[in-house]
Design an enzyme around this catalytic site. Sequence first.
Site, PDB file in Angstrom:
ATOM      1  N   LYS A  22       0.834  -1.215   0.000  1.00 37.18           N
ATOM      2  CA  LYS A  22       0.000   0.000   0.000  1.00 37.18           C
ATOM      3  C   LYS A  22       0.866   1.261   0.000  1.00 37.18           C
ATOM      4  O   LYS A  22       0.648   2.175  -0.791  1.00 37.18           O
ATOM      5  CB  LYS A  22      -0.889   0.000   1.247  1.00 37.18           C
ATOM      6  CG  LYS A  22      -1.399   1.370   1.638  1.00 37.18           C
ATOM      7  CD  LYS A  22      -2.089   1.334   2.992  1.00 37.18           C
ATOM      8  CE  LYS A  22      -2.344   2.690   3.588  1.00 37.18           C
ATOM      9  NZ  LYS A  22      -1.239   3.285   4.307  1.00 37.18           N
ATOM     10  N   ASN A  23       1.871   1.310   0.889  1.00 31.64           N
ATOM     11  CA  ASN A  23       2.613   2.561   1.016  1.00 31.64           C
ATOM     12  C   ASN A  23       3.569   2.814  -0.149  1.00 31.64           C
ATOM     13  O   ASN A  23       4.083   3.923  -0.295  1.00 31.64           O
ATOM     14  CB  ASN A  23       3.318   2.636   2.375  1.00 31.64           C
ATOM     15  CG  ASN A  23       2.309   2.869   3.496  1.00 31.64           C
ATOM     16  OD1 ASN A  23       1.160   3.243   3.231  1.00 31.64           O
ATOM     17  ND2 ASN A  23       2.723   2.645   4.731  1.00 31.64           N
ATOM     18  N   CYS A 117      -5.068   8.433   8.608  1.00 32.03           N
ATOM     19  CA  CYS A 117      -5.284   8.017   9.994  1.00 32.03           C
ATOM     20  C   CYS A 117      -4.836   9.101  10.957  1.00 32.03           C
ATOM     21  O   CYS A 117      -3.780   9.716  10.759  1.00 32.03           O
ATOM     22  CB  CYS A 117      -4.473   6.751  10.288  1.00 32.03           C
ATOM     23  SG  CYS A 117      -5.070   5.316   9.406  1.00 32.03           S
ATOM     24  N   ARG A 122       0.814  15.152  12.680  1.00 30.63           N
ATOM     25  CA  ARG A 122       1.598  14.612  11.555  1.00 30.63           C
ATOM     26  C   ARG A 122       2.019  15.781  10.652  1.00 30.63           C
ATOM     27  O   ARG A 122       1.465  15.984   9.571  1.00 30.63           O
ATOM     28  CB  ARG A 122       0.766  13.576  10.777  1.00 30.63           C
ATOM     29  CG  ARG A 122       0.411  12.359  11.611  1.00 30.63           C
ATOM     30  CD  ARG A 122      -0.392  11.336  10.851  1.00 30.63           C
ATOM     31  NE  ARG A 122       0.419  10.552   9.931  1.00 30.63           N
ATOM     32  CZ  ARG A 122      -0.075   9.585   9.145  1.00 30.63           C
ATOM     33  NH1 ARG A 122      -1.371   9.309   9.180  1.00 30.63           N
ATOM     34  NH2 ARG A 122       0.697   8.912   8.333  1.00 30.63           N
ATOM     35  N   ASP A 305       3.884   0.758  12.084  1.00 24.81           N
ATOM     36  CA  ASP A 305       2.628   0.238  11.515  1.00 24.81           C
ATOM     37  C   ASP A 305       2.278  -1.156  12.038  1.00 24.81           C
ATOM     38  O   ASP A 305       1.167  -1.635  11.820  1.00 24.81           O
ATOM     39  CB  ASP A 305       2.696   0.207   9.981  1.00 24.81           C
ATOM     40  CG  ASP A 305       2.841   1.600   9.412  1.00 24.81           C
ATOM     41  OD1 ASP A 305       2.473   2.561  10.110  1.00 24.81           O
ATOM     42  OD2 ASP A 305       3.329   1.728   8.277  1.00 24.81           O
ATOM     43  N   ARG A 397      -9.145   0.610   3.722  1.00 21.61           N
ATOM     44  CA  ARG A 397      -8.215   1.549   3.074  1.00 21.61           C
ATOM     45  C   ARG A 397      -6.877   0.867   2.800  1.00 21.61           C
ATOM     46  O   ARG A 397      -6.134   1.290   1.899  1.00 21.61           O
ATOM     47  CB  ARG A 397      -7.956   2.757   3.985  1.00 21.61           C
ATOM     48  CG  ARG A 397      -9.069   3.793   3.961  1.00 21.61           C
ATOM     49  CD  ARG A 397      -8.629   5.066   4.673  1.00 21.61           C
ATOM     50  NE  ARG A 397      -7.238   5.327   4.366  1.00 21.61           N
ATOM     51  CZ  ARG A 397      -6.310   5.650   5.256  1.00 21.61           C
ATOM     52  NH1 ARG A 397      -6.609   5.796   6.510  1.00 21.61           N
ATOM     53  NH2 ARG A 397      -5.058   5.852   4.880  1.00 21.61           N
TER      54      ARG A 397
HETATM   55  N1  EPU Z   1       7.465  14.194  10.645  1.00 20.37           N
HETATM   56  C1  EPU Z   1       7.739  15.504  10.918  1.00 20.37           C
HETATM   57  N2  EPU Z   1       7.753  16.380   9.873  1.00 20.37           N
HETATM   58  C2  EPU Z   1       7.530  16.007   8.588  1.00 20.37           C
HETATM   59  C3  EPU Z   1       7.258  14.667   8.313  1.00 20.37           C
HETATM   60  C4  EPU Z   1       7.239  13.776   9.374  1.00 20.37           C
HETATM   61  O1  EPU Z   1       7.934  15.879  12.071  1.00 20.37           O
HETATM   62  O2  EPU Z   1       7.573  16.860   7.693  1.00 20.37           O
HETATM   63  C5  EPU Z   1       7.463  13.201  11.742  1.00 20.37           C
HETATM   64  C6  EPU Z   1       6.098  12.527  11.913  1.00 20.37           C
HETATM   65  O3  EPU Z   1       5.235  13.283  12.734  1.00 20.37           O
HETATM   66  C7  EPU Z   1       6.483  11.199  12.501  1.00 20.37           C
HETATM   67  C8  EPU Z   1       7.835  10.894  11.840  1.00 20.37           C
HETATM   68  O4  EPU Z   1       8.331  12.144  11.367  1.00 20.37           O
HETATM   69  O5  EPU Z   1       6.685  11.322  13.876  1.00 20.37           O
HETATM   70  C9  EPU Z   1       7.794   9.921  10.691  1.00 20.37           C
HETATM   71  O6  EPU Z   1       6.804  10.325   9.762  1.00 20.37           O
HETATM   72  P1  EPU Z   1       6.884   9.954   8.210  1.00 20.37           P
HETATM   73  O7  EPU Z   1       6.921  11.223   7.443  1.00 20.37           O
HETATM   74  O8  EPU Z   1       7.954   8.966   7.980  1.00 20.37           O
HETATM   75  O9  EPU Z   1       5.466   9.292   8.000  1.00 20.37           O
HETATM   76  P2  EPU Z   1       4.566   9.403   6.709  1.00 20.37           P
HETATM   77  O10 EPU Z   1       5.420   9.459   5.510  1.00 20.37           O
HETATM   78  O11 EPU Z   1       3.539  10.446   6.868  1.00 20.37           O
HETATM   79  C10 EPU Z   1       4.486   6.856   6.265  1.00 20.37           C
HETATM   80  C11 EPU Z   1       3.418   5.814   6.130  1.00 20.37           C
HETATM   81  C12 EPU Z   1       2.807   5.532   7.493  1.00 20.37           C
HETATM   82  C13 EPU Z   1       3.913   5.098   8.442  1.00 20.37           C
HETATM   83  C14 EPU Z   1       5.014   6.150   8.501  1.00 20.37           C
HETATM   84  C15 EPU Z   1       6.202   5.743   9.350  1.00 20.37           C
HETATM   85  C16 EPU Z   1       2.563   6.253   3.935  1.00 20.37           C
HETATM   86  C17 EPU Z   1       1.449   6.747   3.083  1.00 20.37           C
HETATM   87  N3  EPU Z   1       2.387   6.325   5.242  1.00 20.37           N
HETATM   88  O12 EPU Z   1       3.825   8.009   6.761  1.00 20.37           O
HETATM   89  O13 EPU Z   1       1.913   4.452   7.276  1.00 20.37           O
HETATM   90  O14 EPU Z   1       3.368   4.921   9.724  1.00 20.37           O
HETATM   91  O15 EPU Z   1       5.490   6.416   7.168  1.00 20.37           O
HETATM   92  O16 EPU Z   1       6.763   4.586   8.851  1.00 20.37           O
HETATM   93  O17 EPU Z   1       3.574   5.785   3.430  1.00 20.37           O
HETATM   94  C18 EPU Z   1       0.082   3.080   7.733  1.00 20.37           C
HETATM   95  O18 EPU Z   1       0.385   2.438   6.721  1.00 20.37           O
HETATM   96  O19 EPU Z   1      -0.772   2.690   8.575  1.00 20.37           O
HETATM   97  C19 EPU Z   1       0.744   4.367   7.977  1.00 20.37           C
HETATM   98  C20 EPU Z   1       0.263   5.280   8.809  1.00 20.37           C
END
Ligand code: EPU
Length: 432
Positions: A22-23, A117, A122, A305, A397
Amino acid sequence: MDKIVIEGARPLKGTVRINGAKNSAVALLPAAILADSTVTIDGLPDISDVETLNSILEEIGAVVTKDSNQTVHIDPSSIVSIPLPNGKVKKLRASYYLMGAMLGKFKRAAIGLPGGCYLGPRPIDQHIKGFEALGAKVTNEKGAIYLQAEELRGARVYLDVVSVGATINIMLAAVLAKGKTTIENAAKEPEIIDVATLLTNMGANIKGAGTDIIRIEGVEKLYGCIHTIIPDRIEAGTYAIAAAAQGEDVIIDNVIPEHLESLIAKLREMGVIVEQGFEQLRIQSPSKLKSVDVKTLVYPGFPTDLQQPFTTLLTKAEGTSIVTDTIYQARLKHIDELRRMNANIKIEGGSVLVTGPTTLNGTLVKASDLRAGASLVIAGLTAQGMTEIIGIDHIERGYEKMTDKLKRLGANIRKVPMTEHEIDKLNLELNL
Ligand code: EPU
């Protein structure tokens, strides 16, 4: 509106096949718009996040055709840069990848701030830092991000926080920029390598994806290609955890075992027998499980996750386990629901303390995010009596045909329409 009903405590046995990640999928689809001709993506999971993204791509002019729900052809030649401040983009978090992709292609984009979610705050400050470093002017107006650049120029970007989303978004914006971009302190998740592989097949020049320094040299043009998506390590991990909790002998097929090393190590520490095959895992659970402590970390650490599904498994282990989510401290919406099922769980100083073994009892519970939903399904599989899970749109989802897959493993699980009372309860809680 449906709910999932599970008659628990039946052993799981057999083989479950894992879908494309998915991701990865939610980043590969926006990435495809950077090409000038048709990109074919094979192995897509049949989940609602992918459906939503495909319809957003159609909204901006892409011609999306399907051989099946797994194979999609995206012809981006008629895409136009229309602003998307509202609407479907709000339905999923990954619509933020349209920022990088549209900025890269058109030097401008307007995208509503993402949904997805609720796991606590975030922020997307690191994405914006990257776009600005490449020369974009970024403003936030009424819940939408507006990006504009005369031209994009390669730059050095150091991420203050290791972020999957920011790493991918900066890659998307940089592949067509003039000159060289370096992303330092980049995330190393397998999904990043998958996106870099697609972009490279399209003609991009990217080195180092999967390490913490990614180097990109901008190219003039990107072309169509065919790409097969990697298997979903989180879906595979979820079934591995379900098998550890309630399985006799379960084979997980179409998995890259190396992507799940941290989970496999923890399962073995608990006493679970895990055999690694070429693209398979075989899980056999002993009658007694040992407690373990788990801390979620960026890849290759234990994935956030899988924290919620794993917490359910720990209710079956003897002793007290400590779970700490260092990525999303507020990813705790499953805890109250597990407690309603008789789990002995406390939250103390930012960690979750699970004491077991406990016999979970089936009851009515609510999934309030995707992985909380998965953790409740696993709880229902192990519980005595009937568990009813509402809010299953969250589960759909991200998990393809979860009830069918579990049924094939021997679970007594089905989807049935919700009663009016349950729909009212769900709507009431959503409106609060
Ligand atoms: N963060 C910041 N600033 C940013 C971006 C992130 O402070 O600009 C922080 C976040 O708040 C968090 C950490 O950095 O504490 C990591 O966030 P990341 O950006 O890596 O998460 P994401 O890209 O928004 C993806 C996955 C999530 C998964 C996270 C961590 C997708 C669409 N989502 O989210 O997947 O939990 O990486 O591995 O790829 C799920 O599949 O259930 C899911 C939530």
